[in-house]
Write a protein that holds these residues in place. Sequence first.
Motif, PDB file in Angstrom:
ATOM      1  N   THR A 481       0.810  -1.230   0.000  1.00  0.00           N
ATOM      2  CA  THR A 481       0.000   0.000   0.000  1.00  0.00           C
ATOM      3  C   THR A 481       0.837   1.271   0.000  1.00  0.00           C
ATOM      4  N   ARG A 482       2.159   1.140   0.131  1.00  0.00           N
ATOM      5  CA  ARG A 482       3.006   2.328   0.232  1.00  0.00           C
ATOM      6  C   ARG A 482       2.870   3.235  -0.985  1.00  0.00           C
ATOM      7  N   ALA A 483       2.852   2.640  -2.171  1.00  0.00           N
ATOM      8  CA  ALA A 483       2.788   3.452  -3.391  1.00  0.00           C
ATOM      9  C   ALA A 483       1.461   4.189  -3.498  1.00  0.00           C
ATOM     10  N   HIS A 484       0.374   3.582  -3.017  1.00  0.00           N
ATOM     11  CA  HIS A 484      -0.927   4.258  -3.046  1.00  0.00           C
ATOM     12  C   HIS A 484      -0.880   5.543  -2.232  1.00  0.00           C
ATOM     13  N   ALA A 485      -0.361   5.432  -0.997  1.00  0.00           N
ATOM     14  CA  ALA A 485      -0.275   6.615  -0.138  1.00  0.00           C
ATOM     15  C   ALA A 485       0.652   7.656  -0.751  1.00  0.00           C
ATOM     16  N   GLY A 486       1.790   7.208  -1.297  1.00  0.00           N
ATOM     17  CA  GLY A 486       2.718   8.132  -1.927  1.00  0.00           C
ATOM     18  C   GLY A 486       2.087   8.857  -3.099  1.00  0.00           C
ATOM     19  N   PHE A 487       1.321   8.131  -3.912  1.00  0.00           N
ATOM     20  CA  PHE A 487       0.658   8.741  -5.059  1.00  0.00           C
ATOM     21  C   PHE A 487      -0.311   9.834  -4.605  1.00  0.00           C
ATOM     22  N   LEU A 488      -1.109   9.555  -3.583  1.00  0.00           N
ATOM     23  CA  LEU A 488      -2.065  10.552  -3.091  1.00  0.00           C
ATOM     24  C   LEU A 488      -1.347  11.790  -2.568  1.00  0.00           C
ATOM     25  N   LEU A 489      -0.208  11.604  -1.898  1.00  0.00           N
ATOM     26  CA  LEU A 489       0.548  12.748  -1.379  1.00  0.00           C
ATOM     27  C   LEU A 489       1.153  13.568  -2.517  1.00  0.00           C
ATOM     28  N   ALA A 490       1.691  12.894  -3.516  1.00  0.00           N
ATOM     29  CA  ALA A 490       2.284  13.611  -4.650  1.00  0.00           C
ATOM     30  C   ALA A 490       1.221  14.384  -5.421  1.00  0.00           C
ATOM     31  N   GLU A 491       0.084  13.746  -5.674  1.00  0.00           N
ATOM     32  CA  GLU A 491      -0.993  14.416  -6.392  1.00  0.00           C
ATOM     33  C   GLU A 491      -1.554  15.591  -5.600  1.00  0.00           C
ATOM     34  N   ALA A 492      -1.592  15.450  -4.273  1.00  0.00           N
ATOM     35  CA  ALA A 492      -2.082  16.557  -3.432  1.00  0.00           C
ATOM     36  C   ALA A 492      -1.172  17.767  -3.557  1.00  0.00           C
ATOM     37  N   GLN A 493       0.149  17.522  -3.568  1.00  0.00           N
ATOM     38  CA  GLN A 493       1.083  18.639  -3.709  1.00  0.00           C
ATOM     39  C   GLN A 493       0.970  19.296  -5.083  1.00  0.00           C
ATOM     40  N   ARG A 494       0.542  18.548  -6.076  1.00  0.00           N
ATOM     41  CA  ARG A 494       0.350  19.116  -7.413  1.00  0.00           C
ATOM     42  C   ARG A 494      -0.985  19.822  -7.547  1.00  0.00           C
ATOM     43  N   GLY A 495      -1.866  19.677  -6.534  1.00  0.00           N
ATOM     44  CA  GLY A 495      -3.184  20.293  -6.599  1.00  0.00           C
ATOM     45  C   GLY A 495      -4.120  19.595  -7.559  1.00  0.00           C
ATOM     46  N   ARG A 496      -3.874  18.325  -7.788  1.00  0.00           N
ATOM     47  CA  ARG A 496      -4.667  17.571  -8.757  1.00  0.00           C
ATOM     48  C   ARG A 496      -5.857  16.914  -8.067  1.00  0.00           C
ATOM     49  N   PRO A 497      -6.931  16.670  -8.797  1.00  0.00           N
ATOM     50  CA  PRO A 497      -8.091  15.989  -8.199  1.00  0.00           C
ATOM     51  C   PRO A 497      -7.738  14.558  -7.824  1.00  0.00           C
ATOM     52  N   VAL A 498      -8.398  14.068  -6.798  1.00  0.00           N
ATOM     53  CA  VAL A 498      -8.081  12.740  -6.288  1.00  0.00           C
ATOM     54  C   VAL A 498      -8.499  11.659  -7.280  1.00  0.00           C
ATOM     55  N   ASP A 499      -7.715  10.608  -7.350  1.00  0.00           N
ATOM     56  CA  ASP A 499      -8.015   9.461  -8.200  1.00  0.00           C
ATOM     57  C   ASP A 499      -8.811   8.455  -7.366  1.00  0.00           C
ATOM     58  N   ASN A 500     -10.100   8.342  -7.639  1.00  0.00           N
ATOM     59  CA  ASN A 500     -10.963   7.484  -6.823  1.00  0.00           C
ATOM     60  C   ASN A 500     -10.589   6.013  -6.907  1.00  0.00           C
ATOM     61  N   GLN A 501     -10.033   5.597  -8.042  1.00  0.00           N
ATOM     62  CA  GLN A 501      -9.634   4.196  -8.168  1.00  0.00           C
ATOM     63  C   GLN A 501      -8.501   3.864  -7.198  1.00  0.00           C
ATOM     64  N   ILE A 502      -7.538   4.789  -7.063  1.00  0.00           N
ATOM     65  CA  ILE A 502      -6.441   4.591  -6.117  1.00  0.00           C
ATOM     66  C   ILE A 502      -6.977   4.572  -4.693  1.00  0.00           C
ATOM     67  N   VAL A 503      -7.900   5.483  -4.388  1.00  0.00           N
ATOM     68  CA  VAL A 503      -8.481   5.552  -3.048  1.00  0.00           C
ATOM     69  C   VAL A 503      -9.199   4.252  -2.706  1.00  0.00           C
ATOM     70  N   GLU A 504     -10.019   3.777  -3.618  1.00  0.00           N
ATOM     71  CA  GLU A 504     -10.787   2.555  -3.360  1.00  0.00           C
ATOM     72  C   GLU A 504      -9.873   1.341  -3.212  1.00  0.00           C
ATOM     73  N   ASP A 505      -8.839   1.291  -4.042  1.00  0.00           N
ATOM     74  CA  ASP A 505      -7.914   0.164  -3.960  1.00  0.00           C
ATOM     75  C   ASP A 505      -7.142   0.187  -2.645  1.00  0.00           C
ATOM     76  N   LEU A 506      -6.736   1.372  -2.200  1.00  0.00           N
ATOM     77  CA  LEU A 506      -6.018   1.494  -0.932  1.00  0.00           C
ATOM     78  C   LEU A 506      -6.911   1.068   0.228  1.00  0.00           C
ATOM     79  N   ALA A 507      -8.153   1.544   0.241  1.00  0.00           N
ATOM     80  CA  ALA A 507      -9.082   1.158   1.310  1.00  0.00           C
ATOM     81  C   ALA A 507      -9.321  -0.358   1.293  1.00  0.00           C
ATOM     82  N   TYR A 508      -9.448  -0.915   0.110  1.00  0.00           N
ATOM     83  CA  TYR A 508      -9.671  -2.363  -0.001  1.00  0.00           C
ATOM     84  C   TYR A 508      -8.493  -3.142   0.581  1.00  0.00           C
ATOM     85  N   ARG A 509      -7.292  -2.710   0.244  1.00  0.00           N
ATOM     86  CA  ARG A 509      -6.107  -3.426   0.732  1.00  0.00           C
ATOM     87  C   ARG A 509      -5.964  -3.290   2.242  1.00  0.00           C
TER      88      ARG A 509
END
Length: 645
Positions: A481-509
Amino acid sequence: MKFPFLEHRHAAPLLMALLVVITFLVYEPGLYGGFIFDDRLNIELNDDVRLTELSWQEITRTWNSGIASSVGRPISMLSFGLNYFFAGMDPLAFKVTNVVIHLIATVGIYLLSRELLMIGFKPASGDAHRLRLMAVFIAACWALHPLNVSSVLYIVQRMTLMAAVPVIYALVIYCKFRQNADATTRQAVMTFGLVLLLFLAGVLSKENAVLLALFILAIETFLLRFEAPSAGQRLFVRAYVGTFLVVPAIAGVLILVIAPDAILGSYSIRSFTLVERLMTEARVIWMYLYWLLLPDTRQFTFYHDDYPVSQGLLDPASTLVSIVALIALIALVWKLRNRAPMVACGIAFFLAGHVLESTVVALELVFEHRNYLPGFGILFALVVALRGLPPAILNHRAAMLVLAFYLVLLTQGTFTKSMEWSNIHQQLISAVRTNPDSHRINYELGFLYLSVAEATPDKDATLAASSDYFRRATSLDPVATRAHAGFLLAEAQRGRPVDNQIVEDLAYRWQNHALDRNSFIELSMLTECWYRGFCQFDKDILVSFYNAVAANAVTDPIVPQGMLDQVGTAIAEVFGNPGDARAILYLARNKRSDLTVIDLKLIRLEAEAGNLAEAQDLLREARNKPDAGSWEPQLDSLAMELGLQ
């Protein structure tokens, strides 16, 4: 061609001194790299490693700071703490310490080689000098072998180094004593006690030091033959058999019968089964042998998590071939026990060194450091075999030239890998070209770009690269799950909208796979990012992560409860939001029915929020729990402080 210097009676110790210097110089470029991968979790982010004073309390805290196993590897952890005490969190100091330990091990390998050669050749006094020179060469091949670079320069693998050193010197002492035909009972007891102390020191550094028992068994079986001419020798051998073979064998059988999950339970967090692992390791062993004999440094990428799992005996077909070849190798070792006992002993030493980490224990499939000490056996067997070839095949001078050329190649390979370790970015870029499907390499590159983004001229481009590597990593491991969290942090710093597929996959794992300390760090990072305003995604996303952890039924309930407890406490005490903290602590409280400190925290939070009725109900429930007796003083004190009944 003759070298008069080699005939000098002090040639061996002088050459060993030169080897120590050369080995340090070859490793010197790699000293300037930083912390990577598990270094961060075990050392850099582990506050208990930060030894600030040499008091009993602080030393005990550092001694118990290990998280890599149930044993804790306290001696290794204390060494990290001492590094911090004297030099702070400077990776250079940690790496220098690793190299020094490797040099100490190198001297031990020379001494062990010398003893084994003396046992095997039983030389006259005039031949002992040549065997010492031969031992220097074996030590040089081992010290300068590029396969050992990751063991030495990957800081957290000091655990491997510190387990190997006492094992090596215990073997030296064992062999030296076993050659003393006039040994007394008193000498036997003292020597065995010293071997046992070194064994314990090794195990407290890393558990694979238990392989000392099998290393000794290989030496006894093929070289010493359990012959014991004196009473002291007989006592010594019996003590070894009882302490290192019989007792552990009985203990192992009992564990498998009574608590098999202690060994096999970890397969729940792996993407392979026990049978698949055993089949795969047959292939891995042959890859290790190839790496040791004909090292191709391009394959030494340190990360091998993309190694294909054997799904069946013919999937891939090399699985069956490897298993048959491994059985044939074992049969060959046994057949050579009389004709070439030292060669047989070396190969047996290598195989014994893989009994723990390359068989049933649910570890990852491939790691270079697993060959750190076992690899000595193959190099020993190789040198002895070349020396023993008849002149018609390879004369003495030609053999010396071949071995010298081989050593030069090893040294050059080690220097090249050491240079790579001096620059983490270049190391990872090189590694990802060789292993593009490695989850770890892609994650590490993503983390590297994320950590340096603020200091780069084009922050957005660096963060975009970080996101790309993180996203790729999310698809390369079905559990991590490390890469999922890292992706969300990187995208947040870019000001990009959240990727729901990544969020759902992280919660599932987080809900359906085992949780560990990494999971806690990731959840904490996302929590901090949101509460500090850096992550702009909807709060419901964060809540979904907390609910996923709370719903996890795979891991022991104490793990998700502890994660939620620490996160909830931080939200209350660090981020000043007791309302949200209460909701999370209720999730934590419901994971287990026994009374914990979480109950006390909730009572206080409800009372401080003015919810006295809820606080009173929680206090009443706490007093009615079966284990409330031991908590009575704390409950009474809290009730008095808050004005509750």
